[in-house]
Scaffold this motif. Sequence first.
Motif, PDB file in Angstrom:
ATOM      1  N   VAL A 127       0.856  -1.098   0.007  1.00  0.00           N
ATOM      2  CA  VAL A 127       0.077  -0.047  -0.046  1.00  0.00           C
ATOM      3  C   VAL A 127       0.900   1.388  -0.064  1.00  0.00           C
ATOM      4  CG1 VAL A 127      -1.658   1.330   1.314  1.00  0.00           C
ATOM      5  CG2 VAL A 127      -1.967  -1.039   1.000  1.00  0.00           C
ATOM      6  N   VAL A 128       1.978   1.240   0.682  1.00  0.00           N
ATOM      7  CA  VAL A 128       2.842   2.509   1.006  1.00  0.00           C
ATOM      8  C   VAL A 128       3.908   2.732   0.012  1.00  0.00           C
ATOM      9  CG1 VAL A 128       4.281   3.815   2.703  1.00  0.00           C
ATOM     10  CG2 VAL A 128       2.089   2.583   3.455  1.00  0.00           C
ATOM     11  N   ILE A 129       4.526   1.495  -0.383  1.00  0.00           N
ATOM     12  CA  ILE A 129       5.452   1.760  -1.172  1.00  0.00           C
ATOM     13  C   ILE A 129       5.414   1.959  -2.687  1.00  0.00           C
ATOM     14  CG2 ILE A 129       7.957   1.181  -1.662  1.00  0.00           C
ATOM     15  CD1 ILE A 129       7.469   1.422   1.102  1.00  0.00           C
ATOM     16  N   PRO A 130       5.512   3.088  -3.420  1.00  0.00           N
ATOM     17  CA  PRO A 130       5.222   3.101  -4.813  1.00  0.00           C
ATOM     18  C   PRO A 130       6.349   2.342  -5.536  1.00  0.00           C
ATOM     19  CG  PRO A 130       6.150   5.302  -4.126  1.00  0.00           C
ATOM     20  CD  PRO A 130       6.169   4.297  -2.935  1.00  0.00           C
ATOM     21  N   GLU A 131       5.905   2.124  -6.903  1.00  0.00           N
ATOM     22  CA  GLU A 131       6.789   1.268  -7.759  1.00  0.00           C
ATOM     23  C   GLU A 131       7.817   2.554  -8.322  1.00  0.00           C
ATOM     24  OE1 GLU A 131       8.721  -1.191  -8.854  1.00  0.00           O
ATOM     25  OE2 GLU A 131       6.784  -2.003  -8.699  1.00  0.00           O
ATOM     26  N   VAL A 132       8.909   2.312  -8.497  1.00  0.00           N
ATOM     27  CA  VAL A 132      10.197   2.672  -8.746  1.00  0.00           C
ATOM     28  C   VAL A 132      10.992   2.171  -9.970  1.00  0.00           C
ATOM     29  CG1 VAL A 132      12.277   4.292  -8.345  1.00  0.00           C
ATOM     30  CG2 VAL A 132      10.490   4.096  -6.415  1.00  0.00           C
ATOM     31  N   PRO A 133      10.868   2.636 -11.187  1.00  0.00           N
ATOM     32  CA  PRO A 133      11.562   1.960 -12.083  1.00  0.00           C
ATOM     33  C   PRO A 133      12.875   1.736 -11.839  1.00  0.00           C
ATOM     34  CG  PRO A 133      10.294   3.853 -12.991  1.00  0.00           C
ATOM     35  CD  PRO A 133      10.238   3.923 -11.540  1.00  0.00           C
ATOM     36  N   PRO A 134      13.596   0.517 -12.143  1.00  0.00           N
ATOM     37  CA  PRO A 134      14.867   0.314 -11.806  1.00  0.00           C
ATOM     38  C   PRO A 134      15.847   1.393 -12.460  1.00  0.00           C
ATOM     39  CG  PRO A 134      13.951  -1.733 -12.525  1.00  0.00           C
ATOM     40  CD  PRO A 134      12.778  -0.492 -12.833  1.00  0.00           C
ATOM     41  N   LEU A 135      17.016   1.527 -11.857  1.00  0.00           N
ATOM     42  CA  LEU A 135      17.835   2.771 -12.403  1.00  0.00           C
ATOM     43  C   LEU A 135      18.748   2.242 -13.211  1.00  0.00           C
ATOM     44  CD1 LEU A 135      17.799   5.236  -9.380  1.00  0.00           C
ATOM     45  CD2 LEU A 135      16.702   5.442 -11.500  1.00  0.00           C
ATOM     46  N   GLY A 136      19.166   0.883 -12.712  1.00  0.00           N
ATOM     47  CA  GLY A 136      20.539   0.085 -13.421  1.00  0.00           C
ATOM     48  C   GLY A 136      19.899  -0.282 -14.873  1.00  0.00           C
ATOM     49  N   LYS A 137      20.997  -0.341 -15.901  1.00  0.00           N
ATOM     50  CA  LYS A 137      20.567  -0.927 -17.153  1.00  0.00           C
ATOM     51  C   LYS A 137      20.019  -2.635 -17.274  1.00  0.00           C
ATOM     52  CE  LYS A 137      25.364  -2.062 -17.842  1.00  0.00           C
ATOM     53  NZ  LYS A 137      26.400  -1.921 -18.842  1.00  0.00           N
ATOM     54  N   ALA A 138      19.376  -2.864 -18.083  1.00  0.00           N
ATOM     55  CA  ALA A 138      18.801  -4.184 -18.198  1.00  0.00           C
ATOM     56  C   ALA A 138      20.224  -5.162 -18.233  1.00  0.00           C
ATOM     57  CB  ALA A 138      18.075  -4.587 -19.143  1.00  0.00           C
ATOM     58  N   ALA A 139      20.168  -6.299 -17.599  1.00  0.00           N
ATOM     59  CA  ALA A 139      21.183  -7.063 -17.362  1.00  0.00           C
ATOM     60  C   ALA A 139      20.865  -8.498 -16.938  1.00  0.00           C
ATOM     61  CB  ALA A 139      22.301  -6.402 -16.465  1.00  0.00           C
ATOM     62  N   ARG A 140      21.618  -9.553 -17.117  1.00  0.00           N
ATOM     63  CA  ARG A 140      21.469 -10.829 -16.866  1.00  0.00           C
ATOM     64  C   ARG A 140      22.154 -11.026 -15.426  1.00  0.00           C
ATOM     65  NH1 ARG A 140      23.198 -15.545 -20.716  1.00  0.00           N
ATOM     66  NH2 ARG A 140      21.664 -14.577 -21.921  1.00  0.00           N
ATOM     67  N   PHE A 141      21.334 -11.721 -14.507  1.00  0.00           N
ATOM     68  CA  PHE A 141      21.658 -11.698 -13.213  1.00  0.00           C
ATOM     69  C   PHE A 141      22.757 -12.872 -13.219  1.00  0.00           C
ATOM     70  CE2 PHE A 141      21.401 -14.197  -9.421  1.00  0.00           C
ATOM     71  CZ  PHE A 141      21.490 -13.156  -8.381  1.00  0.00           C
ATOM     72  N   ASP A 142      23.823 -12.472 -12.437  1.00  0.00           N
ATOM     73  CA  ASP A 142      25.026 -13.281 -12.334  1.00  0.00           C
ATOM     74  C   ASP A 142      24.965 -14.631 -11.423  1.00  0.00           C
ATOM     75  OD1 ASP A 142      27.457 -14.106 -12.208  1.00  0.00           O
ATOM     76  OD2 ASP A 142      28.407 -12.554 -10.966  1.00  0.00           O
ATOM     77  N   VAL A 143      24.238 -15.731 -12.009  1.00  0.00           N
ATOM     78  CA  VAL A 143      24.011 -16.876 -11.159  1.00  0.00           C
ATOM     79  C   VAL A 143      25.526 -17.384 -10.979  1.00  0.00           C
ATOM     80  CG1 VAL A 143      23.034 -19.151 -11.385  1.00  0.00           C
ATOM     81  CG2 VAL A 143      21.781 -16.989 -12.550  1.00  0.00           C
ATOM     82  N   VAL A 144      26.362 -17.461 -11.820  1.00  0.00           N
ATOM     83  CA  VAL A 144      27.588 -18.025 -11.194  1.00  0.00           C
ATOM     84  C   VAL A 144      28.245 -17.305 -10.028  1.00  0.00           C
ATOM     85  CG1 VAL A 144      29.974 -18.696 -11.760  1.00  0.00           C
ATOM     86  CG2 VAL A 144      27.927 -19.300 -13.351  1.00  0.00           C
ATOM     87  N   GLY A 145      28.101 -16.116 -10.176  1.00  0.00           N
ATOM     88  CA  GLY A 145      28.668 -15.398  -8.849  1.00  0.00           C
ATOM     89  C   GLY A 145      27.913 -15.676  -7.674  1.00  0.00           C
ATOM     90  N   ALA A 146      26.626 -15.655  -7.737  1.00  0.00           N
ATOM     91  CA  ALA A 146      25.682 -15.787  -6.545  1.00  0.00           C
ATOM     92  C   ALA A 146      26.052 -17.123  -6.008  1.00  0.00           C
ATOM     93  CB  ALA A 146      24.302 -15.837  -7.065  1.00  0.00           C
ATOM     94  N   ILE A 147      26.128 -18.239  -6.679  1.00  0.00           N
ATOM     95  CA  ILE A 147      26.749 -19.677  -6.321  1.00  0.00           C
ATOM     96  C   ILE A 147      28.073 -19.615  -5.535  1.00  0.00           C
ATOM     97  CG2 ILE A 147      27.041 -21.935  -6.873  1.00  0.00           C
ATOM     98  CD1 ILE A 147      24.904 -21.532  -9.007  1.00  0.00           C
ATOM     99  N   CYS A 148      28.941 -18.986  -6.264  1.00  0.00           N
ATOM    100  CA  CYS A 148      30.240 -19.030  -5.593  1.00  0.00           C
ATOM    101  C   CYS A 148      30.378 -18.199  -4.370  1.00  0.00           C
ATOM    102  CB  CYS A 148      31.285 -18.260  -6.533  1.00  0.00           C
ATOM    103  SG  CYS A 148      31.582 -19.382  -7.896  1.00  0.00           S
TER     104      CYS A 148
END
Length: 498
Positions: free
Chosen positions: A205-226
């Motif tokens: 209810v309280v938090i409005p949607e704010v468009p992401p400021l970063g550019k579109a990118a692929r999430f770093d799955v390998v980095g997250a796992i490591c």
Amino acid sequence: MERRGVYPNIEKEIRVDSSVQTETVRPEVRPGALVGVLAFTGIVAALMQTLVVPLIGDLPKILNTSSSNASWVITATLLAGAVATPVTGRLGDMYGKRRMLLICTVPLVVGSITCAMASSLVPMIAGRALQGLGVGLIPLGISVMRDLLPPDRMHSSVAMMSASMGIGGALGLPVAAAVAENTNWRVLFWAVAVLSAVIFVLLWVVIPEVPPLGKAARFDVVGAICLGIALVSLLIAVSKGGDWGWGSTTTLGLFALAVVVLLVWAKWELSLSDPLVDLRVTARRPVLLTNLASVVVGFGMYAQSLIIPQLMQLPSETGYGLGQSMLAMGLWMAPGGLMMMLVSPIGGKLSSARGPRVTLLVGCLVIALGYGSSMFLLGSTWGLLVVVCICSTGVGFAYGAMPALIMSSVPQSETASANSVNALMRSVGTSVSAAVVGVVLAQMSVDVGGHSLPTESGFRTGLLIGCGVALVAAAIVTAIPSERKLRKAADERLMAEV
């Protein structure tokens, strides 16, 4: 030609295309409601850390397991939170912080319900791990404040949000103890499930949607796992090293695995244009030193949280214990959380007037003062209450200043990720603190009636270590460049580019 702030108060970016006027437009929000909801969210997320403390002695019986296995109920929350925090921060920068705030409340609800219905070890550990995922709510909430609040409200609001971690932990202990002593332990988890569901509704209810400021990118799955493998290995070694032996093959092997995987992870991150954690930004002097100070402050903050409750609950027959019940101890510790809440606006005003670096320095020195005063105040509950309040005041100043320092030194598009890494550094500090204090108290103990009890000298040594660590943190803070120097360096770079 337009000059637009990308690093607020620190750096500026030259826009050459004068025909395009770009401004950041904040959605309309009610600042009071936004800060209140986010602070409440932080308090509930922090409750997870102390929720099961009153149950520690009963867990083996409740879950029909050994004390050693039951300790994983606490460790699981720590591990899950450490792994999830940098991941949720990065996802928040990429796909929207409001979306990730809402997503992070779901495992809180599911995990709490799982724990409430658990009658054996495995489902309880699974539920507690899910609850640990909610820790990411706090750095995400701080990042939302940067996006939505006017600059004149940011420092005080960030300080309040940061203080919610201490408030939740301090208030959660007596509340959980009262519930555990007077009703069924499952009520604790059902209550948290309801609170988590309420948070979801309030955020929606309280938090409005704010468009992401970063550019579109692929999430770093390998980095997250490591990173996950490295953190789990490190934290398990730190948490269980005292039980397994610091020189045991298992402990040393986990430390070695953590180091090797971290080196591989760092090389991988540096090879990517869109890494999980931008190590080049993290290596900047203000960010690097603030994160280092966060580790040390986390250590200093947690030491008194381990030592003073034990002093209060030891039998008075020892000559230095105060013989308090779990509930009474929690009530004596609770004012520490209230002090953090009271000083957070003062810390915010100090940051606005003199910069967060000064506030962080003041916080470290006050923590050191609190530990130093303990040398004269041991022996009474009122004396320990004074120590708790002084230390908590310092923590309130320090915890509010660290996110502000981070946000003033990173691009707005990386706020959530950078804050999450900073929160992770504090978690590492608390884990190391638990290990060091545990070793000190174990080595300086005596056998009483077949039970090993820490000596008064052991407690005093642990408190003096906390004082020394806080002074080390203050020394690190003095090496952080002032805001004036950072502005001057940024202006010089801009002039050179022009």
